[in-house]
Design an enzyme around this catalytic site. Structure first.
Site, PDB file in Angstrom:
ATOM      1  N   LYS A  83      49.826  -4.562  -5.488  1.00 18.12           N
ATOM      2  CA  LYS A  83      50.007  -5.388  -4.294  1.00 18.12           C
ATOM      3  C   LYS A  83      51.444  -5.387  -3.811  1.00 18.12           C
ATOM      4  O   LYS A  83      51.699  -5.491  -2.626  1.00 18.12           O
ATOM      5  CB  LYS A  83      49.531  -6.811  -4.555  1.00 18.12           C
ATOM      6  N   HIS A 143      42.293  -5.199  -9.982  1.00 18.79           N
ATOM      7  CA  HIS A 143      41.826  -6.438 -10.621  1.00 18.79           C
ATOM      8  C   HIS A 143      40.331  -6.355 -10.914  1.00 18.79           C
ATOM      9  O   HIS A 143      39.861  -6.793 -11.960  1.00 18.79           O
ATOM     10  CB  HIS A 143      42.043  -7.654  -9.706  1.00 18.79           C
ATOM     11  N   LYS A 149      50.481   5.155  -6.502  1.00 18.34           N
ATOM     12  CA  LYS A 149      50.217   3.995  -7.339  1.00 18.34           C
ATOM     13  C   LYS A 149      49.705   2.870  -6.450  1.00 18.34           C
ATOM     14  O   LYS A 149      50.141   2.731  -5.325  1.00 18.34           O
ATOM     15  CB  LYS A 149      51.516   3.584  -8.032  1.00 18.34           C
ATOM     16  N   CYS A 188      59.658  -8.560  -9.646  1.00 20.98           N
ATOM     17  CA  CYS A 188      59.044  -8.489 -10.982  1.00 20.98           C
ATOM     18  C   CYS A 188      59.243  -9.774 -11.768  1.00 20.98           C
ATOM     19  O   CYS A 188      58.628  -9.947 -12.816  1.00 20.98           O
ATOM     20  CB  CYS A 188      59.650  -7.364 -11.802  1.00 20.98           C
ATOM     21  N   HIS A 215      60.132  -1.484  -7.931  1.00 16.74           N
ATOM     22  CA  HIS A 215      60.178  -1.733  -6.484  1.00 16.74           C
ATOM     23  C   HIS A 215      61.177  -0.852  -5.735  1.00 16.74           C
ATOM     24  O   HIS A 215      61.133  -0.777  -4.511  1.00 16.74           O
ATOM     25  CB  HIS A 215      60.544  -3.203  -6.214  1.00 16.74           C
ATOM     26  N   CYS A 229      65.541  -1.567  -9.032  1.00 16.34           N
ATOM     27  CA  CYS A 229      64.376  -1.884  -9.870  1.00 16.34           C
ATOM     28  C   CYS A 229      63.501  -0.638  -9.989  1.00 16.34           C
ATOM     29  O   CYS A 229      63.155  -0.028  -8.979  1.00 16.34           O
ATOM     30  CB  CYS A 229      63.594  -3.017  -9.210  1.00 16.34           C
ATOM     31  N   HIS A 260      41.949  -6.884  -5.564  1.00 16.13           N
ATOM     32  CA  HIS A 260      41.722  -5.500  -5.147  1.00 16.13           C
ATOM     33  C   HIS A 260      41.085  -4.713  -6.287  1.00 16.13           C
ATOM     34  O   HIS A 260      40.760  -5.272  -7.334  1.00 16.13           O
ATOM     35  CB  HIS A 260      43.003  -4.849  -4.626  1.00 16.13           C
ATOM     36  N   CYS A 265      65.216  -8.720 -11.029  1.00 17.98           N
ATOM     37  CA  CYS A 265      64.393  -8.317  -9.873  1.00 17.98           C
ATOM     38  C   CYS A 265      63.485  -9.486  -9.523  1.00 17.98           C
ATOM     39  O   CYS A 265      62.703  -9.934 -10.368  1.00 17.98           O
ATOM     40  CB  CYS A 265      63.555  -7.080 -10.185  1.00 17.98           C
TER      41      CYS A 265
END
Ligand code: MSP
Length: 628
Positions: free
Chosen positions: A305, A21, A302, A129, A146, A143, A18, A126
């Site tokens: 993915k 990246h 933010k 992560c 998340h 977390c 995306h 988590c």
């Protein structure tokens, strides 16, 4: 010749590429191209990170074995980079044997040197992560990234003696002010290092996770994903002893987003220091620079993915072209800070900077030069103050771009090139070559302008190459400049012939912003309607717009302010009929220039069968009153 080794993060294969990246990879590409342009020996690495819980889980969800899943997504990354014209020299995958061999060799060396020990660890984990969180980091038991509950896990694991390197790392960061840059991230790490550093758990029991590289000294465990992943930067060069490693590694620079600062700025230097010590090479293996950029958000949110709010980089590139996409992301984001992505901002920059400033310059200059006959020994007037100004501006531009690129300040580099573009547009405006062309006595002055413009476009064809590779190539081709672009040739003042030039227009065509138009007849919400600000306006003055049959220029009062509007009603109203009328206007329209007059709003009117009627009020209201 300098040597330069640049890496991007290796991307997880649990989601397709995306914008985030793409940004990292594009700026890395621009940097690699820049250094090649400067004549450096460059090695540019990217790749994919394929082990760990997240990937195993994504594969399970897709109902395929992890390797097949990794093959598919890794392929998607490779294709994406190809489509974006990325010039990486290598693409590493952590499931390749060449990587696994080096990871295992490093683990064994560290184990033999006493840097890895077996211990017990308990913590809040988590799965998203793939890491434990300290009490300080946890937000309301969840977390911080998340916002999902954490799982308490206690297990025997292998640890790397990272705490031992804390003092060394602090001193290293202090002694090398540009080890981590920009400075805000260096400060963040120094702040983090004020608290005691823990040893790093570097294994995961295979009972919990199969998908990883087995520890060479205990195959009940696989390597923790970060320990595995970071080593890609070394394994891609074959590891110590390999000639490629020995050539490029001493010049290693990493490029990352701020999300993975800690593993790169803390774990990785400590790992390299310990490994260097074990090989008797001291600090020699520690990389040179860590370059950290900020995060792209979409309308304040933010984008990542795991949160699911992503932009398909390739869709944007397909819609607007590769160079425009590269330009936008590099110009819009100040390296190190966060930025917001919107298609509107993208289209705005495309039209203003690319179509208008650069595209028009290239079209005007190539048209002027193409009209003149090429001349190998033209009659040239002495260098005027204007032409001298262009030469100096080119020299300054090169200097500033070089220093900006030294610091990864892409936006600053582009800003400076656009300053030069503005200098050239002004140069054309002031010298007026079309007027010079009408006067045979001023041929020398005209030729001087044309040579200066040809020379300046050649300059742009070189310095733009790392940023806009296609457009820069087209500019060089239009000028018949067949030399391989080299920074050493980027200077204005060396050319004294008028080269044959092909006219190049439409380098960047203007685009209309895609508007989310509701389908005809579709209903809109009250909120949609509420975005239109309608107000009562009193017409204070009205006059025809010169040379226009249809337009009237109205001066209206909105109570607190006066505005100028342009309305297409001249065929239906005499100016005098409108003065004193109270009409309804759209008050929050973006300004638009019609026949040279800026209009700040729109008068509402209806029409049918050739009759047009302006909306007025059937009772009196003060100017500025809101209409709903
Ligand atoms: N696999 C790890 C990195 C290992 S490196 C030894 C990883 N992968 S990732 O797929 O999550 O990629 C993270 C990187 O992608 C960021 O560091 C950044 O380079 C880029 N970005 C992902 N989302 C981004 C934004 N929203 N904005 C800018 N860059 C972003 O972490």
């Amino acid at each position: 010749m300098s040597v330069f080794y640049l890496t991007t993060p290796i991307y997880y294969v649990n989601a397709t590429p995306h914008l985030g990246h793409a940004y990292t990879t594009i700026v890395a590409d621009a940097m690699a191209r820049w250094r090649r342009l400067a004549g450096d020996d460059v090695w540019f690495l990217t790749g994919t990170d394929e082990h760990g819980d997240k990937i195993a889980q994504a594969a399970a969800k897709a109902g395929v074995p992890p390797q097949a899943y990794a093959d598919r997504i890794s392929g998607a990354f490779r294709e994406a980079w190809q489509a974006l014209g990325i010039t990486n020299d290598d693409f590493i995958r952590t499931t390749e044997p060449r990587h696994q061999t080096v990871v295992q060799a490093i683990l064994q060396t560290l184990r033999d040197a006493g840097e890895i020990y077996l211990g017990t660890y308990g913590g809040h984990y988590c799965f998203g992560c793939e890491r434990f969180y300290t009490d300080k980091e946890i937000v309301a038991g969840t977390c911080p990234d998340h916002r999902t509950p954490l799982t308490w896990i206690e297990e025997e694991n292998y640890f790397f003696t990272m705490s031992k390197y804390q003092r060394w790392l602090i001193e290293h960061v202090e002694r090398h002010p540009d080890f981590i840059r920009p400075e805000r991230y260096r400060n963040e790490i120094l702040g983090f290092l004020r608290d005691p550093l823990q040893d790093l758990s570097i294994s995961r029991p295979r009972t919990r996770l199969e998908w990883g590289i087995p520890l060479p000294f205990d195959d009940r465990y696989v390597t923790y994903v970060w320990f595995d992943a970071l080593i890609n930067y070394v394994s891609a060069l074959g590891g110590p002893g390999d000639p490629r490693f020995e050539r490029y590694w001493p010049h290693a620079q990493h490029l990352i987003g701020k999300d993975i600062l800690k593993p790169h700025a803390v774990y990785w230097p400590c790992m390299l220091k310990a490994y260097g010590e074990a090989l008797g090479r001291g600090d020699d293996l520690v990389y040179r620079h860590l370059n950290v950029h900020g995060y792209w958000g979409l309308g304040g949110g933010k984008m990542s993915k795991s949160i699911g709010n992503v932009v398909e980089a390739l869709a944007l590139k397909d819609r607007y072209g590769n160079d425009a996409f590269r330009y936008f992301v590099m110009r819009e984001m100040v390296f190190g800070l966060d930025a917001d992505f919107s298609e509107e901002a993208f289209v705005g920059r495309l039209n203003a900077d690319l179509a208008n400033d650069l595209g028009n310059l290239v079209a005007r200059a190539t048209t002027l030069i193409a009209r003149a006959a090429p001349a190998s020994a033209p009659h040239l007037a002495a260098v005027s103050a204007d032409a001298q100004g262009v030469r100096l501006a080119a020299g300054e531009t090169r200097h500033i771009v070089e220093s900006a690129m030294h610091e990864f300040a892409f936006s600053r580099a582009l800003g400076q090139i656009w300053e030069f573009v503005a200098v050239l547009n002004r140069y054309i405006d002031t010298t007026q070559p079309w007027a010079l062309a009408k006067d045979p006595d001023r041929l020398g002055a005209l030729n001087r302008v044309l040579v200066t413009l040809a020379d300046s476009l050649r300059f742009l064809g070189i310095v733009l190459q790392p940023f806009l590779p296609d457009a820069a190539r087209r500019v060089r081709e239009a000028l018949g400049d067949e030399r391989a672009p080299r920074l050493a040739n980027a200077a204005v003042g060396r050319l004294d012939t008028i080269p044959p030039v092909t006219k190049l227009s439409g380098l960047f065509p203007r685009v209309e912003a895609r508007k989310e138009q509701p389908a005809a007849g579709a209903r809109i919400t009250i909120d949609d309607f509420g975005r239109v600000e309608l107000r009562v306006a009193e017409v204070l003055a009205a006059e025809p717009v010169p040379k226009s049959r249809k337009l009237l220029k109205l001066t209206v009062s909105l109570g607190a302010e006066q505005r100028t509007l342009v309305a297409g009603i001249a065929e239906h109203y005499a100016p005098a009929d409108l003065v004193g009328k109270k009409v309804v206007v759209v008050a929050n329209l973006e300004p638009a220039t019609l026949m040279g007059v800026e209009s700040n709003g729109m008068v509402l009117a209806g029409s049918a069968d050739g009759t047009l009627a302006v909306l007025t009020l059937d009772r009196d209201l003060p100017p500025g009153a809101r209409v709903r």
